[in-house]
Motif scaffolding. Sequence first.
Motif, PDB file in Angstrom:
ATOM      1  N   GLY A  68      21.043  51.986   7.518  1.00 60.02           N
ATOM      2  CA  GLY A  68      21.350  53.147   6.693  1.00 60.02           C
ATOM      3  C   GLY A  68      22.832  53.477   6.670  1.00 60.02           C
ATOM      4  N   VAL A  69      23.130  54.767   6.806  1.00 62.80           N
ATOM      5  CA  VAL A  69      24.515  55.241   6.718  1.00 62.80           C
ATOM      6  C   VAL A  69      25.373  54.632   7.827  1.00 62.80           C
ATOM      7  N   LEU A  70      24.827  54.504   9.016  1.00 58.34           N
ATOM      8  CA  LEU A  70      25.575  53.886  10.112  1.00 58.34           C
ATOM      9  C   LEU A  70      25.921  52.445   9.766  1.00 58.34           C
ATOM     10  N   GLY A  71      24.990  51.712   9.209  1.00 58.61           N
ATOM     11  CA  GLY A  71      25.255  50.337   8.792  1.00 58.61           C
ATOM     12  C   GLY A  71      26.313  50.251   7.712  1.00 58.61           C
ATOM     13  N   ALA A  72      26.284  51.201   6.776  1.00 59.08           N
ATOM     14  CA  ALA A  72      27.296  51.231   5.721  1.00 59.08           C
ATOM     15  C   ALA A  72      28.683  51.487   6.308  1.00 59.08           C
ATOM     16  N   ALA A  73      28.766  52.380   7.286  1.00 60.37           N
ATOM     17  CA  ALA A  73      30.050  52.656   7.943  1.00 60.37           C
ATOM     18  C   ALA A  73      30.539  51.418   8.695  1.00 60.37           C
ATOM     19  N   ILE A  74      29.630  50.719   9.350  1.00 63.83           N
ATOM     20  CA  ILE A  74      30.005  49.484  10.058  1.00 63.83           C
ATOM     21  C   ILE A  74      30.477  48.430   9.058  1.00 63.83           C
ATOM     22  N   ALA A  75      29.832  48.368   7.903  1.00 67.16           N
ATOM     23  CA  ALA A  75      30.256  47.424   6.858  1.00 67.16           C
ATOM     24  C   ALA A  75      31.676  47.731   6.388  1.00 67.16           C
ATOM     25  N   VAL A  76      31.982  48.999   6.231  1.00 70.05           N
ATOM     26  CA  VAL A  76      33.349  49.390   5.849  1.00 70.05           C
ATOM     27  C   VAL A  76      34.331  48.966   6.936  1.00 70.05           C
ATOM     28  N   ALA A  77      33.949  49.156   8.195  1.00 69.16           N
ATOM     29  CA  ALA A  77      34.822  48.768   9.301  1.00 69.16           C
ATOM     30  C   ALA A  77      35.067  47.264   9.310  1.00 69.16           C
ATOM     31  N   ILE A  78      34.027  46.480   9.083  1.00 72.47           N
ATOM     32  CA  ILE A  78      34.176  45.025   9.048  1.00 72.47           C
ATOM     33  C   ILE A  78      35.117  44.613   7.922  1.00 72.47           C
ATOM     34  N   ALA A  79      34.909  45.163   6.730  1.00 75.66           N
ATOM     35  CA  ALA A  79      35.751  44.811   5.590  1.00 75.66           C
ATOM     36  C   ALA A  79      37.195  45.267   5.802  1.00 75.66           C
ATOM     37  N   THR A  80      37.363  46.445   6.375  1.00 74.29           N
ATOM     38  CA  THR A  80      38.713  46.957   6.635  1.00 74.29           C
ATOM     39  C   THR A  80      39.452  46.072   7.623  1.00 74.29           C
ATOM     40  N   LEU A  81      38.796  45.720   8.720  1.00 73.81           N
ATOM     41  CA  LEU A  81      39.442  44.843   9.710  1.00 73.81           C
ATOM     42  C   LEU A  81      39.754  43.472   9.115  1.00 73.81           C
ATOM     43  N   PHE A  82      38.830  42.945   8.330  1.00 76.04           N
ATOM     44  CA  PHE A  82      39.086  41.667   7.658  1.00 76.04           C
ATOM     45  C   PHE A  82      40.345  41.770   6.806  1.00 76.04           C
ATOM     46  N   TRP A  83      40.434  42.814   5.986  1.00 74.89           N
ATOM     47  CA  TRP A  83      41.563  42.980   5.082  1.00 74.89           C
ATOM     48  C   TRP A  83      42.870  43.168   5.846  1.00 74.89           C
ATOM     49  N   LEU A  84      42.853  44.016   6.875  1.00 75.75           N
ATOM     50  CA  LEU A  84      44.072  44.274   7.637  1.00 75.75           C
ATOM     51  C   LEU A  84      44.559  43.035   8.375  1.00 75.75           C
ATOM     52  N   ILE A  85      43.653  42.306   9.000  1.00 79.32           N
ATOM     53  CA  ILE A  85      44.040  41.088   9.716  1.00 79.32           C
ATOM     54  C   ILE A  85      44.554  40.037   8.738  1.00 79.32           C
TER      55      ILE A  85
END
Length: 142
Positions: free
Chosen positions: A94-111
């Motif tokens: 749910g919402v927690l998974g969506a937040a984790i997905a944002v975190a994964i994409a953000t870290l991917f982009w920043l790295i």
Amino acid sequence: MALKALAFPLAITTGAMVVLLLWGEQILSVFGPEFTGAKWPLVILMGCQLARAVFGPSVPLLTVIGAQRQNAALAVAALSVLIVSNLVLASLYGVLGAAIAVAIATLFWLIATAIVLGRVSGLRTDALYLLGRLGSLRSAPA
């Protein structure tokens, strides 16, 4: 100079993260009791902002140095990571998974942008590198 530019966003974001960790439920309860369960997704999203502060201005610097194509390709790749991780994690958590997905994409982009920035220009703007440089400058003999 870059370290000074990182200091304020890093301090403010770290402070906001601490406030959310300590009083997140109470703050969210202002909007209604059903919002208090969103503390951890909000903490994760604030963690994304903290990661942005730690990595510094690598994303806009790619555009400034003329690497718009690489920056656009990285943005599309990060969007793809967000879509795939959201399809998997949001459906499971749910919402927690969506937040984790944002975190994964953000870290991917920043790295990825930090790596491309370093390869294209030799610049590093992340706080860890800048703090290391500052420490080596202070310990070097005069």
